[in-house]
Design a protein around this motif. Structure first.
Motif, short mmCIF file in Angstrom:
data_model
loop_
_atom_site.label_atom_id
_atom_site.label_comp_id
_atom_site.label_asym_id
_atom_site.label_seq_id
_atom_site.Cartn_x
_atom_site.Cartn_y
_atom_site.Cartn_z
N UNK A 121 0.92 -1.06 0.02
CA UNK A 121 -0.05 0.07 -0.01
C UNK A 121 0.96 1.21 0.06
N UNK A 122 0.25 2.33 -0.56
CA UNK A 122 0.94 3.56 -0.63
C UNK A 122 0.05 4.85 -0.15
N UNK A 123 1.01 5.44 0.68
CA UNK A 123 0.44 6.94 1.04
C UNK A 123 1.38 8.06 0.17
N UNK A 124 0.74 8.84 -0.40
CA UNK A 124 1.23 9.83 -1.31
C UNK A 124 0.71 11.20 -0.94
N UNK A 125 1.79 11.87 -0.54
CA UNK A 125 1.61 13.20 0.15
C UNK A 125 2.15 14.38 -0.88
N UNK A 126 0.96 15.35 -1.40
CA UNK A 126 1.22 16.08 -2.16
C UNK A 126 1.66 17.49 -1.08
N UNK A 161 -3.20 13.79 1.18
CA UNK A 161 -2.70 12.58 1.08
C UNK A 161 -3.38 11.61 0.14
N UNK A 162 -3.14 10.99 -0.88
CA UNK A 162 -3.70 10.06 -1.70
C UNK A 162 -3.41 8.59 -0.98
N UNK A 163 -4.31 7.86 -0.72
CA UNK A 163 -4.11 6.49 -0.18
C UNK A 163 -4.33 5.44 -1.22
N UNK A 164 -3.56 4.59 -1.61
CA UNK A 164 -3.70 3.45 -2.44
C UNK A 164 -3.38 2.00 -1.46
N UNK A 165 -4.08 1.02 -1.96
CA UNK A 165 -3.99 -0.23 -1.59
C UNK A 165 -2.83 -1.10 -2.19
N UNK A 223 -2.24 -0.79 -5.80
CA UNK A 223 -2.09 0.60 -6.59
C UNK A 223 -3.25 1.11 -6.86
N UNK A 224 -4.43 0.88 -6.38
CA UNK A 224 -5.83 1.38 -6.64
C UNK A 224 -5.99 2.42 -5.58
N UNK A 225 -6.38 3.58 -5.94
CA UNK A 225 -6.68 5.14 -5.11
C UNK A 225 -8.21 4.60 -4.42
N UNK A 226 -7.91 4.56 -3.24
CA UNK A 226 -8.96 4.06 -2.11
C UNK A 226 -9.37 5.25 -1.12
N UNK A 227 -8.64 6.39 -0.97
CA UNK A 227 -9.03 7.25 0.05
C UNK A 227 -8.15 8.55 -0.16
N UNK A 228 -8.62 9.58 0.43
CA UNK A 228 -7.95 10.87 0.26
C UNK A 228 -7.89 11.69 1.54
N UNK A 229 -7.28 12.22 1.98
CA UNK A 229 -7.12 13.11 3.19
C UNK A 229 -6.62 14.55 2.97
N UNK A 230 -7.43 15.72 3.14
CA UNK A 230 -7.08 16.77 3.00
C UNK A 230 -6.66 17.38 4.35
N UNK A 231 -5.86 18.27 4.37
CA UNK A 231 -5.40 18.86 5.60
C UNK A 231 -4.23 18.14 6.48
N UNK A 232 -3.65 18.90 7.58
CA UNK A 232 -2.63 18.26 8.40
C UNK A 232 -3.20 17.20 9.30
N UNK A 237 -12.55 15.53 6.65
CA UNK A 237 -11.54 16.09 5.76
C UNK A 237 -10.86 14.81 5.07
N UNK A 238 -11.41 13.75 5.41
CA UNK A 238 -11.02 12.61 4.69
C UNK A 238 -12.26 11.74 4.04
N UNK A 239 -11.99 10.97 2.77
CA UNK A 239 -13.09 10.06 2.33
C UNK A 239 -12.65 9.10 1.30
#
Length: 192
Positions: A64-69, A122-126, A129-138, A162-164
């Motif tokens: 799984x991956x956590x990608x931070x912009x 934050x984009x959250x991937x299983x 490599x499928x995008x399964x969630x997003x978190x916006x903000x600290x 702020x997460x879905x």
């Protein structure tokens, strides 16, 4: 027995002047460091971004991956960085942590693809490599840990403000199907 002559007054003066110059150089170097704020260790954001795997590699390696912009100037990103670094080190080998700087034009396609319009995002991937969630903000350290543990254990993501979850259709496709045109949104660099 060979006797060495005592240094004369001019040799003693030359030696003292050399020592004085060396001492002066050390004092000046210390003053420069002090006025510049000391030695700055590399910031956690810079270190993590430099060490993070390439996005395509992370999404294809079965973890799984956590990608931070993020951005270097973003105060929320900087305040969250130590917790991100701790979470990354605790889950190294189980979870990919990828940092993408929104000020780098190289990442513009990814910013468009994932609808980045605020940071940190934050984009959250299983592990597929499928995008399964997003978190916006600290996020706090505890929240980051909860997200990481859910991703690793393949459990539902925690429900924080702020997460879905991410739909299989992106917003543009959904709006197009409804015949709705969406106004352009401000980009992440417009936030100051």
């Amino acid at each position: 027995m060979i006797e060495t002559p005592d240094p004369g007054p001019s040799q003693q003066r030359g030696h003292k002047e050399s020592l004085l110059l060396l001492l002066l150089a050390v004092v000046l170097a210390g003053a420069v460091l002090w006025f510049r704020g000391g030695l700055h260790p590399e910031a956690p954001l810079e270190r993590m971004a430099r060490q993070s795997p390439d996005l395509q590699v992370a999404l294809a390696n079965g973890k799984p991956s956590m990608v931070e912009f993020y951005a270097d100037w973003c105060e929320a990103c900087k305040s969250m960085a130590p917790a991100m670094e701790t979470m990354e080190s605790q889950h190294r080998g189980e979870l990919n942590v990828v940092l993408l700087n929104v000020d780098n034009p190289r990442w513009q396609p990814q910013m468009d693809r994932y609808g980045v319009n605020g940071i940190p995002q934050l984009e959250l991937f299983n592990d597929q490599g499928v995008d399964i969630g997003r978190s916006i903000g600290a996020r706090s350290g505890a929240e980051l840990q909860a997200m990481a543990q859910a991703l690793i254990a393949k459990e539902p993501l925690p429900k924080f403000a702020g997460m879905g979850a991410i739909s299989t259709l992106d917003v543009a496709e959904q709006n197009q199907a409804k015949g709705v045109t969406s106004p352009s949104q401000a980009g992440p660099r417009s936030h100051g």
